[in-house]
Structures are given as C-alpha cells and as structure tokens.
Design an enzyme around this catalytic site. Structure first.
Site, PDB file in Angstrom:
ATOM      1  CD1 TRP A   8      -2.531  -1.491  -0.064  1.00 26.34           C
ATOM      2  CD2 TRP A   8      -3.259  -0.872   1.959  1.00 26.34           C
ATOM      3  NE1 TRP A   8      -3.766  -2.046   0.127  1.00 26.34           N
ATOM      4  CE2 TRP A   8      -4.241  -1.687   1.357  1.00 26.34           C
ATOM      5  CE3 TRP A   8      -3.495  -0.364   3.245  1.00 26.34           C
ATOM      6  CZ2 TRP A   8      -5.442  -1.991   1.994  1.00 26.34           C
ATOM      7  CZ3 TRP A   8      -4.688  -0.677   3.875  1.00 26.34           C
ATOM      8  CH2 TRP A   8      -5.651  -1.478   3.258  1.00 26.34           C
ATOM      9  CE  LYS A   9       4.548   1.353  -4.225  1.00 27.50           C
ATOM     10  NZ  LYS A   9       5.127   1.802  -5.473  1.00 27.50           N
ATOM     11  CG  HIS A  95       9.906  -0.539  -2.535  1.00 25.86           C
ATOM     12  ND1 HIS A  95       9.942   0.622  -3.264  1.00 25.86           N
ATOM     13  CD2 HIS A  95       8.932  -1.310  -3.075  1.00 25.86           C
ATOM     14  CE1 HIS A  95       9.011   0.547  -4.213  1.00 25.86           C
ATOM     15  NE2 HIS A  95       8.383  -0.609  -4.116  1.00 25.86           N
ATOM     16  CD  GLU A 154       8.811  -3.886  -6.569  1.00 27.73           C
ATOM     17  OE1 GLU A 154       7.609  -4.084  -6.768  1.00 27.73           O
ATOM     18  OE2 GLU A 154       9.238  -2.899  -5.954  1.00 27.73           O
ATOM     19  CB  SER A 192       3.092  -1.683 -14.094  1.00 30.78           C
ATOM     20  OG  SER A 192       3.553  -0.372 -13.830  1.00 30.78           O
TER      21      SER A 192
HETATM   22  P1  PGA Z   1       3.106  -0.736  -8.795  1.00 31.07           P
HETATM   23  O1  PGA Z   1       4.108  -0.770  -7.536  1.00 31.07           O
HETATM   24  O2  PGA Z   1       2.375  -2.048  -8.818  1.00 31.07           O
HETATM   25  O3  PGA Z   1       2.194   0.433  -8.502  1.00 31.07           O
HETATM   26  O4  PGA Z   1       3.932  -0.536 -10.015  1.00 31.07           O
HETATM   27  C1  PGA Z   1       4.864  -1.895  -7.251  1.00 31.07           C
HETATM   28  C2  PGA Z   1       5.758  -1.625  -6.070  1.00 31.07           C
HETATM   29  O5  PGA Z   1       6.382  -0.569  -6.007  1.00 31.07           O
HETATM   30  O6  PGA Z   1       5.882  -2.475  -5.140  1.00 31.07           O
END
Ligand code: PGA
Length: 232
Positions: A8-9, A95, A154, A192
C-alpha cells in the site's frame, strides 16, 4: 506455493483500511490454499486491520513495509523487528523508493533482514539490476539465511508506470537471482502488475508470484489478481 503481495505504500489510514477489508469481504475472492495472499500495510493500520481480518475470517496475512536497522533502545521513533514480531509475519525491505528517498543501503537491508529473521518475520527483499549482486553479497556477508527470505525483482522503470516489463525478461533476471541464492527461495516480480498481466508473469518458470502496488489499493482490482492466481 504462489504469492500475491500487496504494497500500500504511504496510503490509507486506519479507517480507510477497514473499509478496504469490508470491500474484500463483499467481493469474496477465491482464496486458494496454493496461493499465499499478503498485504504490506502502514504501521498505523496493522493492529486494527489484523483484528478485522480475524473477525471476518479472511485468510490474508499481513506485513510491514519497513523496519528499523537498529535493535531496541534509544532510537526515538524507530519501529523495531521486536515490535513487529507481535503483529506481522512479513516485512518488505530494500524497496527502491526507500533506497532513493531514505538512503537505504544494501548493508542496512541486510541488517534489517537479520533482525526480522531473529523475530520470526520473513523479509521480502526487493532487488533491481544495478545492485543485484552487491545486495545479495551483503546478505551472505551478514550470514542471512536466504532460504528464509522472499525475493522480488522490481525494475524501477516499471514501478507505478502502468508499463510492466516483458515477462520473459523478468524471468531471465529471476533466474539470475535464483543462481545467486542457490535456488533457495521464492522469487517474485513487481512493477505495474494488474489482473490483465499477472498470468503472463506467474506462468514463467522461475516467477513464484507478484508484488502489487497501485492495484492493491482497490479491493476489486486486488481481488481480480487473487482470482487469476487461484484459477491457475
Ligand atoms: P506498482 O508498484 O504495482 O504500482 O507498479 C509496485 C511496487 O512498487 O511495489
């Protein structure tokens, strides 16, 4: 085992997070015993969110998005692995947003992983190409048991853009990571991911699941991803 992990950040306060649980409960996604569904939440949401999940018997596991690289002590404001141990089974580390915005180094990532494992929390270690070797080397230097971690490839360029990379390229890097960790742990792709593309990633030979940012915030979209994996 396949994995769907939401991140969720810095979104959703506690009230909003509980509304999200109601949303998932109404949709009733197909939770398969072969798919582990984990949501990495802001610290402030975790306790209340866990309560509501258990009240409604929703089989989602929770994680944090960060942890201190320091032990308990005089570090005002830090959340230690010992504190998280009562709340979560998982925690993101490394991250790219934390590396970029908070100067998180590979050494700190390895220290965090060590404290997490010491408190029975599985580190979910995010990697990208410029620091793949360096970060994995640091884990070994600090005697981190990589077989107790989850790894996520990522690529920065794919995060939050709506443009994931080619799944074949993602699988290629997943194989590189696998080689570096002696094939000891699950490897996921993040960047994404949506219900429309998730299958193309998890169909790859070395990709065991996905880390989902934006599409984990909407119960309908997240449930769509869970259902795609459950049907596999
Ligand atoms: P996103 O983010 O699915 O919105 O690209 C992925 C993440 O940063 O963990």
């Amino acid at each position: 085992m396949k994995y769907v992990i939401g991140n969720w950040k810095s979104n959703q306060n506690l009230t909003e997070s509980l509304i999200w649980v109601d949303g998932i409960d109404a949709i009733k996604p197909h939770f398969s015993p072969d798919v582990s569904v984990i949501l990495c939440l802001p610290f402030t949401d975790i306790a209340g969110f866990n309560h509501k999940l258990s009240d409604l018997k929703i089989p989602i596991l929770t994680g944090a998005q960060n942890v201190s690289h320091l032990p308990p002590g005089k570090h005002t404001g830090e959340i230690t692995a010992n504190m998280l141990g009562e709340l979560v089974n998982y925690c993101l580390v490394g991250h790219s947003e934390r590396r970029r915005d908070f100067n998180e180094t590979s050494q700190m990532v390895a220290e965090k992983a060590g404290f997490l494992l010491g408190n029975s929390i599985t580190p979910i270690i995010c990697l990208d190409l410029p620091y793949l070797d360096e970060q994995i080397k640091e884990l070994f230097q600090q005697n981190i048991d990589v077989s107790r971690c989850i790894f996520v490839y990522e690529p920065i360029a794919a995060i939050g853009t709506g443009h994931p990379i080619d799944p074949i390229d993602a699988n290629h890097v997943a194989n590189q990571i696998s080689f570096l960790i002696d094939n000891a742990a699950p490897i996921l792709y993040g960047g994404s991911v949506s219900a429309d593309n998730v299958k193309s990633f998890v169909d790859q030979s070395r990709i065991d699941g996905v880390l989902v940012g934006a599409d984990s915030l909407e119960p309908t979209l997240f449930a769509g991803i869970i259902n795609c994996l459950a049907e596999k």
